[in-house]
Structure formats: C-alpha cells, structure tokens
Motif scaffolding. Structure first.
Motif, PDB file in Angstrom:
ATOM      1  N   TYR A   1      48.475  48.392  35.245  1.00 18.02           N
ATOM      2  CA  TYR A   1      47.987  48.357  36.629  1.00 18.02           C
ATOM      3  C   TYR A   1      49.007  47.636  37.495  1.00 18.02           C
ATOM      4  O   TYR A   1      49.549  46.613  37.098  1.00 18.02           O
ATOM      5  CB  TYR A   1      46.630  47.647  36.711  1.00 18.02           C
ATOM      6  CG  TYR A   1      46.064  47.572  38.114  1.00 18.02           C
ATOM      7  CD1 TYR A   1      45.540  48.698  38.740  1.00 18.02           C
ATOM      8  CD2 TYR A   1      46.058  46.365  38.819  1.00 18.02           C
ATOM      9  CE1 TYR A   1      45.031  48.638  40.029  1.00 18.02           C
ATOM     10  CE2 TYR A   1      45.548  46.291  40.100  1.00 18.02           C
ATOM     11  CZ  TYR A   1      45.036  47.430  40.709  1.00 18.02           C
ATOM     12  OH  TYR A   1      44.534  47.365  41.999  1.00 18.02           O
ATOM     13  N   ASN A   2      49.234  48.167  38.663  1.00 21.84           N
ATOM     14  CA  ASN A   2      50.194  47.586  39.601  1.00 21.84           C
ATOM     15  C   ASN A   2      51.587  47.454  38.967  1.00 21.84           C
ATOM     16  O   ASN A   2      52.260  46.449  39.117  1.00 21.84           O
ATOM     17  CB  ASN A   2      49.703  46.235  40.140  1.00 21.84           C
ATOM     18  CG  ASN A   2      50.362  45.856  41.449  1.00 21.84           C
ATOM     19  OD1 ASN A   2      51.002  46.673  42.107  1.00 21.84           O
ATOM     20  ND2 ASN A   2      50.217  44.591  41.834  1.00 21.84           N
ATOM     21  N   TYR A   3      51.957  48.505  38.215  1.00 15.48           N
ATOM     22  CA  TYR A   3      53.294  48.647  37.650  1.00 15.48           C
ATOM     23  C   TYR A   3      53.627  47.612  36.582  1.00 15.48           C
ATOM     24  O   TYR A   3      54.790  47.280  36.365  1.00 15.48           O
ATOM     25  CB  TYR A   3      54.343  48.630  38.766  1.00 15.48           C
ATOM     26  CG  TYR A   3      54.031  49.671  39.825  1.00 15.48           C
ATOM     27  CD1 TYR A   3      54.239  51.027  39.585  1.00 15.48           C
ATOM     28  CD2 TYR A   3      53.483  49.296  41.051  1.00 15.48           C
ATOM     29  CE1 TYR A   3      53.918  51.985  40.539  1.00 15.48           C
ATOM     30  CE2 TYR A   3      53.158  50.255  42.018  1.00 15.48           C
ATOM     31  CZ  TYR A   3      53.381  51.591  41.744  1.00 15.48           C
ATOM     32  OH  TYR A   3      53.048  52.540  42.682  1.00 15.48           O
ATOM     33  N   ALA A   4      52.589  47.121  35.899  1.00 17.32           N
ATOM     34  CA  ALA A   4      52.816  46.154  34.821  1.00 17.32           C
ATOM     35  C   ALA A   4      51.617  46.155  33.881  1.00 17.32           C
ATOM     36  O   ALA A   4      50.511  46.544  34.254  1.00 17.32           O
ATOM     37  CB  ALA A   4      53.039  44.751  35.391  1.00 17.32           C
ATOM     38  N   GLU A   5      51.845  45.723  32.644  1.00 19.85           N
ATOM     39  CA  GLU A   5      50.748  45.515  31.706  1.00 19.85           C
ATOM     40  C   GLU A   5      50.053  44.209  32.077  1.00 19.85           C
ATOM     41  O   GLU A   5      50.695  43.157  32.190  1.00 19.85           O
ATOM     42  CB  GLU A   5      51.287  45.442  30.274  1.00 19.85           C
ATOM     43  CG  GLU A   5      51.927  46.724  29.778  1.00 19.85           C
ATOM     44  CD  GLU A   5      50.905  47.829  29.569  1.00 19.85           C
ATOM     45  OE1 GLU A   5      49.739  47.510  29.256  1.00 19.85           O
ATOM     46  OE2 GLU A   5      51.271  49.014  29.714  1.00 19.85           O
ATOM     47  N   THR A   6      48.738  44.273  32.273  1.00 15.53           N
ATOM     48  CA  THR A   6      48.021  43.098  32.739  1.00 15.53           C
ATOM     49  C   THR A   6      46.578  43.123  32.254  1.00 15.53           C
ATOM     50  O   THR A   6      46.021  44.193  31.977  1.00 15.53           O
ATOM     51  CB  THR A   6      48.045  43.020  34.280  1.00 15.53           C
ATOM     52  OG1 THR A   6      47.406  41.820  34.720  1.00 15.53           O
ATOM     53  CG2 THR A   6      47.315  44.215  34.894  1.00 15.53           C
ATOM     54  N   GLU A   7      45.975  41.958  32.150  1.00 17.45           N
ATOM     55  CA  GLU A   7      44.546  41.896  31.860  1.00 17.45           C
ATOM     56  C   GLU A   7      43.779  42.353  33.089  1.00 17.45           C
ATOM     57  O   GLU A   7      44.185  42.087  34.220  1.00 17.45           O
ATOM     58  CB  GLU A   7      44.148  40.472  31.471  1.00 17.45           C
ATOM     59  CG  GLU A   7      44.771  40.008  30.168  1.00 17.45           C
ATOM     60  CD  GLU A   7      44.332  38.610  29.797  1.00 17.45           C
ATOM     61  OE1 GLU A   7      43.621  37.975  30.603  1.00 17.45           O
ATOM     62  OE2 GLU A   7      44.705  38.150  28.701  1.00 17.45           O
TER      63      GLU A   7
ATOM     64  N   ILE B   1      36.550  43.985  41.564  1.00 16.96           N
ATOM     65  CA  ILE B   1      37.741  43.137  41.509  1.00 16.96           C
ATOM     66  C   ILE B   1      38.230  42.933  42.925  1.00 16.96           C
ATOM     67  O   ILE B   1      38.157  43.827  43.765  1.00 16.96           O
ATOM     68  CB  ILE B   1      38.856  43.783  40.659  1.00 16.96           C
ATOM     69  CG1 ILE B   1      40.073  42.855  40.598  1.00 16.96           C
ATOM     70  CG2 ILE B   1      39.230  45.141  41.158  1.00 16.96           C
ATOM     71  CD1 ILE B   1      41.141  43.333  39.651  1.00 16.96           C
ATOM     72  N   SER B   2      38.668  41.734  43.209  1.00 12.86           N
ATOM     73  CA  SER B   2      39.196  41.452  44.540  1.00 12.86           C
ATOM     74  C   SER B   2      40.472  42.244  44.777  1.00 12.86           C
ATOM     75  O   SER B   2      41.400  42.190  43.971  1.00 12.86           O
ATOM     76  CB  SER B   2      39.490  39.954  44.673  1.00 12.86           C
ATOM     77  OG  SER B   2      40.267  39.696  45.802  1.00 12.86           O
ATOM     78  N   VAL B   3      40.537  42.984  45.882  1.00 14.73           N
ATOM     79  CA  VAL B   3      41.752  43.731  46.183  1.00 14.73           C
ATOM     80  C   VAL B   3      42.882  42.804  46.574  1.00 14.73           C
ATOM     81  O   VAL B   3      44.039  43.218  46.654  1.00 14.73           O
ATOM     82  CB  VAL B   3      41.519  44.770  47.296  1.00 14.73           C
ATOM     83  CG1 VAL B   3      40.489  45.773  46.873  1.00 14.73           C
ATOM     84  CG2 VAL B   3      41.118  44.107  48.611  1.00 14.73           C
ATOM     85  N   SER B   4      42.576  41.531  46.857  1.00 17.11           N
ATOM     86  CA  SER B   4      43.623  40.587  47.218  1.00 17.11           C
ATOM     87  C   SER B   4      43.989  39.682  46.047  1.00 17.11           C
ATOM     88  O   SER B   4      44.666  38.698  46.215  1.00 17.11           O
ATOM     89  CB  SER B   4      43.179  39.730  48.411  1.00 17.11           C
ATOM     90  OG  SER B   4      42.056  38.938  48.086  1.00 17.11           O
ATOM     91  N   GLN B   5      43.531  40.046  44.845  1.00 14.87           N
ATOM     92  CA  GLN B   5      43.787  39.214  43.676  1.00 14.87           C
ATOM     93  C   GLN B   5      45.244  39.313  43.246  1.00 14.87           C
ATOM     94  O   GLN B   5      45.787  40.381  43.093  1.00 14.87           O
ATOM     95  CB  GLN B   5      42.873  39.656  42.532  1.00 14.87           C
ATOM     96  CG  GLN B   5      43.094  38.898  41.240  1.00 14.87           C
ATOM     97  CD  GLN B   5      42.082  39.316  40.187  1.00 14.87           C
ATOM     98  OE1 GLN B   5      40.938  39.549  40.480  1.00 14.87           O
ATOM     99  NE2 GLN B   5      42.535  39.410  38.956  1.00 14.87           N
ATOM    100  N   GLY B   6      45.863  38.163  43.037  1.00 11.79           N
ATOM    101  CA  GLY B   6      47.208  38.137  42.478  1.00 11.79           C
ATOM    102  C   GLY B   6      48.281  38.565  43.447  1.00 11.79           C
ATOM    103  O   GLY B   6      48.080  38.696  44.647  1.00 11.79           O
ATOM    104  N   ASP B   7      49.479  38.771  42.903  1.00 13.02           N
ATOM    105  CA  ASP B   7      50.618  39.183  43.717  1.00 13.02           C
ATOM    106  C   ASP B   7      50.542  40.659  44.020  1.00 13.02           C
ATOM    107  O   ASP B   7      49.866  41.426  43.350  1.00 13.02           O
ATOM    108  CB  ASP B   7      51.919  38.905  42.967  1.00 13.02           C
ATOM    109  CG  ASP B   7      52.131  37.420  42.734  1.00 13.02           C
ATOM    110  OD1 ASP B   7      51.645  36.627  43.555  1.00 13.02           O
ATOM    111  OD2 ASP B   7      52.781  37.070  41.740  1.00 13.02           O
ATOM    112  N   LYS B   8      51.294  41.077  45.048  1.00  9.95           N
ATOM    113  CA  LYS B   8      51.386  42.498  45.372  1.00  9.95           C
ATOM    114  C   LYS B   8      51.960  43.259  44.203  1.00  9.95           C
ATOM    115  O   LYS B   8      51.514  44.324  43.862  1.00  9.95           O
ATOM    116  CB  LYS B   8      52.232  42.714  46.622  1.00  9.95           C
ATOM    117  CG  LYS B   8      52.310  44.190  47.035  1.00  9.95           C
ATOM    118  CD  LYS B   8      53.167  44.366  48.233  1.00  9.95           C
ATOM    119  CE  LYS B   8      53.138  45.806  48.728  1.00  9.95           C
ATOM    120  NZ  LYS B   8      53.503  46.807  47.731  1.00  9.95           N
TER     121      LYS B   8
END
Length: 258
Positions: free
Chosen positions: A161-167, A251-258
């Motif tokens: 998700y978002n161009y990376a492997e993430t929890e 999930i918050s759409v503003s969670q974490g970095d872009k």
C-alpha cells in the motif's frame, strides 16, 4: 490556548509577513510538484474492467462520460460492510460541489468501491450524495490498484500500500487514481496517490489548518478519530476520543507519510 503570546499590531504584522514569505515559497513548490506530476509517464490499461453502475454494466472507458480525463476515488466499502468508511465519507462530503466545475475542465469524477451496487446505492441515498458511485465487485480493479487486500495478505503481516510493504488495519484502503482516454478510446493510468496524498482533497481540513487550534488531533487515539458520518454527529456528545473511540473497518486517510 490562554497562554498564547499576545503582541502589538506592528509585531503581529512583522510575524505575518515572515510567514507570508514561507507560504509563497510553499505555493511555488506545490506548483512545481504539480507540473512534475503532469510530466509523469503513463501506463496503458490493457485489462478490460467492467463495473456495475446504476446505468448497467460499464467499462472503465465508459466511466469517462464523454470527457478525456477521469478521476477515481477508491472509497473504502467492502462486501458485507454495514456502511462506508467514516473517513472516506468525510472526503465524500466534499465531492458533489466539485462535479460541475470539474466537468467544465474536461474531468469526470467517479467513486469506486468493492461492495455490491445495492449496498453502495443504499448508503449513498442515506448520505444524500449525487456523485457517480460504481461497484468493482467481482473484478480485479481494487487489487490491481492496491486498495483491497486478501485475508492471507493481512495474515502475513504486511500488504502493498502506498508503494511499500506496510502493516494495514483493514481489508480496504483509501486512494485516488487518474486516467486519460485518447481519441482512439485507449485508456492510460497517469497517477495514483494514497494515505496523506489524499489530504489535499479535504476542504474542511484546509479550513482547520487556518485556525488557532488547527486539526487538534494530537491527543486522539488516531487522526480522524473525531470524524463521524455527517448524520451521526451529536452536538452534546461527551466521548473521550483519546481512549474509548474505535473506528471499525476504517483507516485515517491522513495516517502516516504521503
């Protein structure tokens, strides 16, 4: 807030001009990034996606509705969910007023979710929204654009998700994808963004960013913990959002970095 610095008008004006210079630089940087975004290479969409719509079965090319540019908002609403994601609904509340303006700039805005069409239509009626909302149920569209995840993927600990492997805390994720259709009806994927990349769509957040308290989310369990479906706000609600509120299937759409 009561211990905030209070100064003379002249001192305030000097501070405001300093900030204005930074705001102007930010605007120039944003313009430069937008120009770079428009220069991104494209990928031709070869797969024939077919969606369930209020007007019957339609392909991705059909969704352009006579325009050459299509913006798709990937709305978190999975099969069997009782309602759409509150955070995505917060964004959805901003869409209708933009439709006529986008249409006059050769752009169609469509919302796509994996839930079957009757679920989407019932929730849309409840929310009073007018934007086009279609179902990708039974297609690979959501998975191909990395906004739906299988149980096995989530059990494995991380998803792409978002161009990376993430929890990731949900089977569905928010996102936005942009497409272009040429005169030969070929469709190209030009851009996708996720996470805080969706922040720019939130007019209410932009208003809040101008206020003394800002978004005022630092003490909450997670950003957007305060957000409700617009028909669920209670004026006298006394909820300890920092410790008690949970937001299932969201999930918050503003969670974490872009």
């Amino acid at each position: 807030m009561t211990d905030h610095q209070v100064v003379s008008e002249a001192e305030w004006l000097a501070a405001r001009k300093d900030l204005l210079a930074k705001e102007k630089e930010f605007t120039r940087q944003r313009d430069a990034i937008s120009a770079e975004r428009r220069k991104m290479p494209w990928v031709k969409v070869e797969k024939n996606y077919v969606f369930d719509t209020a007007g019957g079965k339609k392909t991705l090319a059909d969704l352009f509705g006579g325009k050459s540019q299509l913006i798709v908002y990937h709305f978190m609403f999975g099969p069997g969910w009782e309602e759409g994601c509150p955070s995505c609904s917060y964004l959805g509340d901003h869409f209708d007023g933009s439709l006529v303006h986008l249409a006059h700039r050769d752009v169609t805005l469509t919302v796509i979710s994996r839930a079957p069409l009757p679920q989407l239509e019932a929730f849309q009626k409840r929310m009073g929204w007018r934007f086009s909302w279609v179902s990708s149920y039974g297609t690979d569209f959501n998975r191909d654009f990395h906004v739906s995840f299988t149980k096995d993927e989530r059990t494995g600990g991380k998803v792409y998700y978002n161009y990376a492997e993430t929890e990731f805390p949900s089977e569905e994720g928010p996102g936005l994808s942009v497409f272009y259709k040429d005169k030969d009806a070929s469709v190209f994927h030009t851009y996708s963004t996720y996470g805080r990349g969706l922040d720019i769509l939130l007019g209410a957040y932009n208003f809040l960013d101008l206020t003394p308290k800002g978004r005022d989310e630092d003490s909450l369990k997670f950003t957007m913990a305060w957000v409700r479906h617009h028909d669920k706000y209670v004026d006298d609600e006394l909820v300890d959002l920092a410790t008690t509120y949970t937001q299932p299937k969201s999930i918050s759409v503003s969670q974490g970095d872009k």
